[in-house]
Design a protein around this motif. Sequence first.
Motif, PDB file in Angstrom:
ATOM      1  N   GLY A  63       0.817  -1.206   0.000  1.00 50.31           N
ATOM      2  CA  GLY A  63       0.000   0.000   0.000  1.00 50.31           C
ATOM      3  C   GLY A  63       0.846   1.248   0.000  1.00 50.31           C
ATOM      4  O   GLY A  63       2.084   1.189  -0.047  1.00 50.31           O
ATOM      5  N   CYS A  64       0.161   2.374   0.075  1.00 50.56           N
ATOM      6  CA  CYS A  64       0.858   3.656   0.088  1.00 50.56           C
ATOM      7  C   CYS A  64      -0.023   4.712   0.740  1.00 50.56           C
ATOM      8  O   CYS A  64      -1.213   4.515   0.958  1.00 50.56           O
ATOM      9  CB  CYS A  64       1.251   4.090  -1.324  1.00 50.56           C
ATOM     10  SG  CYS A  64      -0.153   4.381  -2.434  1.00 50.56           S
ATOM     11  N   GLY A  65       0.595   5.846   1.027  1.00 47.91           N
ATOM     12  CA  GLY A  65      -0.114   6.980   1.581  1.00 47.91           C
ATOM     13  C   GLY A  65       0.816   8.172   1.644  1.00 47.91           C
ATOM     14  O   GLY A  65       2.040   8.023   1.578  1.00 47.91           O
ATOM     15  N   ARG A  81      -3.961   4.077  -0.033  1.00 50.51           N
ATOM     16  CA  ARG A  81      -4.394   2.971  -0.884  1.00 50.51           C
ATOM     17  C   ARG A  81      -3.703   1.682  -0.470  1.00 50.51           C
ATOM     18  O   ARG A  81      -2.483   1.653  -0.318  1.00 50.51           O
ATOM     19  CB  ARG A  81      -4.047   3.280  -2.338  1.00 50.51           C
ATOM     20  CG  ARG A  81      -4.302   2.180  -3.332  1.00 50.51           C
ATOM     21  CD  ARG A  81      -5.727   1.699  -3.342  1.00 50.51           C
ATOM     22  NE  ARG A  81      -6.628   2.743  -3.737  1.00 50.51           N
ATOM     23  CZ  ARG A  81      -7.803   2.556  -4.300  1.00 50.51           C
ATOM     24  NH1 ARG A  81      -8.214   1.331  -4.535  1.00 50.51           N
ATOM     25  NH2 ARG A  81      -8.572   3.555  -4.614  1.00 50.51           N
ATOM     26  N   ALA A  82      -4.491   0.638  -0.297  1.00 49.78           N
ATOM     27  CA  ALA A  82      -3.937  -0.704  -0.119  1.00 49.78           C
ATOM     28  C   ALA A  82      -3.977  -1.386  -1.476  1.00 49.78           C
ATOM     29  O   ALA A  82      -4.931  -1.204  -2.245  1.00 49.78           O
ATOM     30  CB  ALA A  82      -4.743  -1.500   0.899  1.00 49.78           C
ATOM     31  N   ALA A  83      -2.952  -2.157  -1.780  1.00 44.11           N
ATOM     32  CA  ALA A  83      -2.963  -2.954  -3.007  1.00 44.11           C
ATOM     33  C   ALA A  83      -4.143  -3.922  -2.930  1.00 44.11           C
ATOM     34  O   ALA A  83      -4.509  -4.372  -1.834  1.00 44.11           O
ATOM     35  CB  ALA A  83      -1.649  -3.701  -3.151  1.00 44.11           C
ATOM     36  N   GLY A  92      -4.180  -0.476   5.404  1.00 43.19           N
ATOM     37  CA  GLY A  92      -4.678   0.899   5.493  1.00 43.19           C
ATOM     38  C   GLY A  92      -4.523   1.461   6.900  1.00 43.19           C
ATOM     39  O   GLY A  92      -4.095   2.599   7.077  1.00 43.19           O
ATOM     40  N   LYS A  93      -4.855   0.652   7.891  1.00 47.46           N
ATOM     41  CA  LYS A  93      -4.707   1.072   9.287  1.00 47.46           C
ATOM     42  C   LYS A  93      -3.249   1.370   9.608  1.00 47.46           C
ATOM     43  O   LYS A  93      -2.939   2.393  10.233  1.00 47.46           O
ATOM     44  CB  LYS A  93      -5.236  -0.013  10.215  1.00 47.46           C
ATOM     45  CG  LYS A  93      -5.048   0.291  11.680  1.00 47.46           C
ATOM     46  CD  LYS A  93      -5.563  -0.843  12.550  1.00 47.46           C
ATOM     47  CE  LYS A  93      -5.289  -0.576  14.016  1.00 47.46           C
ATOM     48  NZ  LYS A  93      -5.799  -1.659  14.867  1.00 47.46           N
ATOM     49  N   ALA A  94      -2.340   0.492   9.176  1.00 49.68           N
ATOM     50  CA  ALA A  94      -0.913   0.698   9.458  1.00 49.68           C
ATOM     51  C   ALA A  94      -0.404   1.987   8.806  1.00 49.68           C
ATOM     52  O   ALA A  94       0.334   2.753   9.428  1.00 49.68           O
ATOM     53  CB  ALA A  94      -0.104  -0.501   8.965  1.00 49.68           C
ATOM     54  N   ILE A  95      -0.802   2.237   7.577  1.00 52.63           N
ATOM     55  CA  ILE A  95      -0.375   3.461   6.888  1.00 52.63           C
ATOM     56  C   ILE A  95      -0.975   4.680   7.588  1.00 52.63           C
ATOM     57  O   ILE A  95      -0.284   5.678   7.812  1.00 52.63           O
ATOM     58  CB  ILE A  95      -0.755   3.419   5.399  1.00 52.63           C
ATOM     59  CG1 ILE A  95       0.046   2.319   4.695  1.00 52.63           C
ATOM     60  CG2 ILE A  95      -0.519   4.777   4.734  1.00 52.63           C
ATOM     61  CD1 ILE A  95      -0.439   1.996   3.285  1.00 52.63           C
ATOM     62  N   LEU A  96      -2.253   4.610   7.937  1.00 48.73           N
ATOM     63  CA  LEU A  96      -2.899   5.721   8.631  1.00 48.73           C
ATOM     64  C   LEU A  96      -2.178   6.034   9.941  1.00 48.73           C
ATOM     65  O   LEU A  96      -1.865   7.199  10.229  1.00 48.73           O
ATOM     66  CB  LEU A  96      -4.369   5.400   8.885  1.00 48.73           C
ATOM     67  CG  LEU A  96      -5.159   6.443   9.668  1.00 48.73           C
ATOM     68  CD1 LEU A  96      -5.154   7.793   8.971  1.00 48.73           C
ATOM     69  CD2 LEU A  96      -6.585   5.955   9.895  1.00 48.73           C
ATOM     70  N   LEU A  97      -1.883   5.015  10.734  1.00 53.45           N
ATOM     71  CA  LEU A  97      -1.189   5.237  12.003  1.00 53.45           C
ATOM     72  C   LEU A  97       0.204   5.832  11.777  1.00 53.45           C
ATOM     73  O   LEU A  97       0.653   6.693  12.531  1.00 53.45           O
ATOM     74  CB  LEU A  97      -1.111   3.942  12.804  1.00 53.45           C
ATOM     75  CG  LEU A  97      -2.462   3.403  13.301  1.00 53.45           C
ATOM     76  CD1 LEU A  97      -2.290   2.049  13.968  1.00 53.45           C
ATOM     77  CD2 LEU A  97      -3.161   4.396  14.215  1.00 53.45           C
ATOM     78  N   HIS A  98       0.881   5.386  10.718  1.00 53.28           N
ATOM     79  CA  HIS A  98       2.195   5.943  10.383  1.00 53.28           C
ATOM     80  C   HIS A  98       2.078   7.428  10.026  1.00 53.28           C
ATOM     81  O   HIS A  98       2.867   8.247  10.519  1.00 53.28           O
ATOM     82  CB  HIS A  98       2.812   5.162   9.222  1.00 53.28           C
ATOM     83  CG  HIS A  98       4.167   5.652   8.849  1.00 53.28           C
ATOM     84  ND1 HIS A  98       5.312   5.251   9.509  1.00 53.28           N
ATOM     85  CD2 HIS A  98       4.568   6.533   7.886  1.00 53.28           C
ATOM     86  CE1 HIS A  98       6.353   5.866   8.967  1.00 53.28           C
ATOM     87  NE2 HIS A  98       5.925   6.641   7.988  1.00 53.28           N
ATOM     88  N   LEU A  99       1.100   7.769   9.203  1.00 54.50           N
ATOM     89  CA  LEU A  99       0.936   9.172   8.802  1.00 54.50           C
ATOM     90  C   LEU A  99       0.536  10.054   9.983  1.00 54.50           C
ATOM     91  O   LEU A  99       0.981  11.212  10.070  1.00 54.50           O
ATOM     92  CB  LEU A  99      -0.082   9.287   7.664  1.00 54.50           C
ATOM     93  CG  LEU A  99       0.338   8.630   6.352  1.00 54.50           C
ATOM     94  CD1 LEU A  99      -0.796   8.687   5.337  1.00 54.50           C
ATOM     95  CD2 LEU A  99       1.602   9.264   5.795  1.00 54.50           C
ATOM     96  N   LEU A 100      -0.262   9.526  10.892  1.00 57.62           N
ATOM     97  CA  LEU A 100      -0.605  10.287  12.097  1.00 57.62           C
ATOM     98  C   LEU A 100       0.629  10.524  12.957  1.00 57.62           C
ATOM     99  O   LEU A 100       0.792  11.600  13.544  1.00 57.62           O
ATOM    100  CB  LEU A 100      -1.708   9.584  12.884  1.00 57.62           C
ATOM    101  CG  LEU A 100      -3.094   9.591  12.231  1.00 57.62           C
ATOM    102  CD1 LEU A 100      -4.054   8.701  13.014  1.00 57.62           C
ATOM    103  CD2 LEU A 100      -3.635  11.002  12.066  1.00 57.62           C
ATOM    104  N   ALA A 101       1.518   9.539  13.027  1.00 55.08           N
ATOM    105  CA  ALA A 101       2.772   9.710  13.771  1.00 55.08           C
ATOM    106  C   ALA A 101       3.646  10.782  13.118  1.00 55.08           C
ATOM    107  O   ALA A 101       4.241  11.615  13.807  1.00 55.08           O
ATOM    108  CB  ALA A 101       3.521   8.388  13.869  1.00 55.08           C
TER     109      ALA A 101
END
Length: 155
Positions: A63-65, A81-83, A92-101
Amino acid sequence: MIADLRIVPDDLAGEQVLALLQLHLDEMHKWSPACKVHAMPAERLREDDVSFFSAWDGERLAGCGAIKHLDEGHGELKSMRAAPEYRGKGVGKAILLHLLAVARERGYSRVSLETGRPQAFADAQRLYRAHGFTECPPFGDYVSDEFSMCMTREL
């Protein structure tokens, strides 16, 4: 959730990343009128006000973000986006949490996003709501209508 998911800054040069972004753009155009598609092409995601990240499961793109700098206290999530083969697996959750960090590290007090209202966007809306995002008035150049929904979260 994928145990060994690696989320890294990305220069948007790899074929897998560009293909996933093209899929993202194609699906946005499938689900919304062209004038309501706010997804950024790769060229725009490479600009200085955007930080783009890719998520990897070994050598496979999961995925990406991205996060766009709006001002000293406000960031915007883009290109989440998740593949296809990773949808529903926590990417999606992992990317979202990363972007929030990343947003917290930058000192943002708020993170916002624009997503679609139609049924095709229900999973995205659920993900954002589950992580504290609520619908808000439009920000930037967005308008609220039957296709677009703005959401925000205080940090």
